[in-house]
Write a protein that holds these residues in place. Structure first.
Motif, short mmCIF file in Angstrom:
data_model
loop_
_atom_site.label_atom_id
_atom_site.label_comp_id
_atom_site.label_asym_id
_atom_site.label_seq_id
_atom_site.Cartn_x
_atom_site.Cartn_y
_atom_site.Cartn_z
N GLY A 10 -13.70 -3.03 -8.71
CA GLY A 10 -12.06 -3.56 -9.45
C GLY A 10 -11.05 -2.72 -9.34
N MET A 11 -11.68 -1.45 -9.22
CA MET A 11 -10.73 -0.79 -8.67
C MET A 11 -10.80 -0.84 -7.33
N MET A 12 -11.17 -0.93 -6.18
CA MET A 12 -11.35 -1.95 -4.59
C MET A 12 -10.18 -2.45 -4.64
N GLU A 13 -10.35 -3.82 -4.97
CA GLU A 13 -9.05 -4.45 -5.51
C GLU A 13 -8.07 -3.94 -5.82
N ARG A 14 -7.68 -3.39 -6.69
CA ARG A 14 -6.03 -2.52 -7.03
C ARG A 14 -5.91 -2.18 -6.40
N THR A 15 -6.74 -1.55 -5.30
CA THR A 15 -6.21 -0.69 -4.47
C THR A 15 -5.73 -1.69 -2.57
N LEU A 16 -6.92 -2.67 -3.07
CA LEU A 16 -6.46 -2.99 -1.50
C LEU A 16 -4.94 -3.81 -1.45
N ASP A 17 -4.53 -4.66 -3.23
CA ASP A 17 -3.36 -4.72 -3.59
C ASP A 17 -2.27 -3.96 -3.43
N ALA A 18 -2.77 -2.40 -3.72
CA ALA A 18 -1.59 -1.04 -3.86
C ALA A 18 -1.01 -1.57 -1.87
N ALA A 19 -2.38 -1.25 -1.44
CA ALA A 19 -2.61 -0.67 0.18
C ALA A 19 -1.21 -2.26 1.02
N ALA A 20 -1.49 -3.79 0.29
CA ALA A 20 -0.91 -4.55 1.27
C ALA A 20 0.07 -4.02 0.54
N PHE A 21 0.66 -3.80 -0.33
CA PHE A 21 2.43 -3.59 -1.13
C PHE A 21 2.81 -2.57 -0.73
N ARG A 22 2.11 -1.42 -0.55
CA ARG A 22 2.47 -0.55 0.68
C ARG A 22 2.97 -1.17 1.95
N GLN A 23 2.04 -1.79 2.74
CA GLN A 23 2.99 -2.37 3.83
C GLN A 23 3.73 -3.22 3.71
N LYS A 24 4.18 -4.10 2.81
CA LYS A 24 5.31 -4.35 3.01
C LYS A 24 6.69 -3.06 2.54
N VAL A 25 6.20 -2.16 1.93
CA VAL A 25 7.36 -1.12 1.21
C VAL A 25 7.69 -1.02 2.81
N ILE A 26 6.64 0.05 3.78
CA ILE A 26 6.99 0.56 5.34
C ILE A 26 7.24 -0.47 5.88
N SER A 27 7.51 -1.62 5.72
CA SER A 27 7.54 -2.16 6.95
C SER A 27 9.46 -2.73 6.11
N ASN A 28 9.71 -2.55 5.16
CA ASN A 28 11.04 -2.67 4.92
C ASN A 28 12.11 -1.49 5.54
N ASN A 29 10.67 -0.41 5.47
CA ASN A 29 11.49 0.99 5.34
C ASN A 29 12.20 0.70 6.98
N VAL A 30 10.93 0.42 7.88
CA VAL A 30 11.90 0.36 9.08
C VAL A 30 12.53 -1.22 9.79
N ALA A 31 12.54 -2.30 8.97
CA ALA A 31 13.48 -2.84 9.21
C ALA A 31 14.86 -2.25 9.21
N ASN A 32 14.79 -1.24 8.15
CA ASN A 32 16.49 -0.73 7.11
C ASN A 32 16.34 0.65 8.06
N ILE A 33 16.14 1.39 9.34
CA ILE A 33 16.21 2.25 10.12
C ILE A 33 17.64 2.18 10.65
N ASP A 34 18.29 1.17 10.94
CA ASP A 34 20.20 1.40 11.13
C ASP A 34 21.16 1.30 10.38
N THR A 35 20.26 0.53 8.44
CA THR A 35 21.43 0.59 8.38
C THR A 35 22.23 1.86 7.26
N PRO A 36 23.24 2.20 7.44
CA PRO A 36 23.76 3.14 6.99
C PRO A 36 23.56 3.33 5.15
#
Length: 134
Positions: A10-36
């Motif tokens: 169960g803990m590994m499942e929640r950690t995998l979910d958090a890693a997938a969520f972190r992937q989305k957040v980091i991808s959003n950061n990269v996508a907005n690199i030139d956004t003022p």
């Protein structure tokens, strides 16, 4: 209760979910690199999980939902998104550093791969036990 419904899985499942969520957040950061005025975000999960695990309390295991809970019933730890409002990288007040974000992306991918390997190993052990060691 299913055989594979264990606290560690169960803990590994929640950690995998958090890693997938972190992937989305980091991808959003990269996508907005030139956004003022864009401020990068990060995911807090491991810190929150560590705090939850360090709490001193005994909790009884329930094998049936009709059993009375013993001790505290911990709510599952969920990841939180926090924005970094204090730093500035560019003249447009954007604070996304592509090198740092790509490093976080690689670190997150490694963490995800290790967790997938551990879950796969645990499930293989369960399957071996159910097949009588064959």
């Amino acid at each position: 209760m299913a055989l594979w419904d264990t606290p560690s899985l169960g803990m590994m499942e929640r950690t995998l979910d958090a890693a997938a969520f972190r992937q989305k957040v980091i991808s959003n950061n990269v996508a907005n690199i030139d956004t003022p005025y864009f401020k990068r975000s990060d995911v807090l999960f491991e810190e929150l999980l560590s705090k939850e695990l360090n709490k001193k309390s005994i909790q009884g295991r329930r094998t049936d939902p009709r059993h009375i809970p013993i001790g505290r019933v911990a709510a599952p730890t969920v990841p939180e998104v926090v924005a970094d409002e204090n730093t500035m990288m560019n003249n447009n007040l954007n604070n996304v550093d592509i090198d740092y974000e790509m490093t976080l992306l690689a670190k997150n991918q490694l963490r995800y791969n290790v967790l997938i390997g551990q879950v796969s190993h645990d499930l293989k052990n369960y399957r071996t036990a159910m097949n009588g060691g064959r």
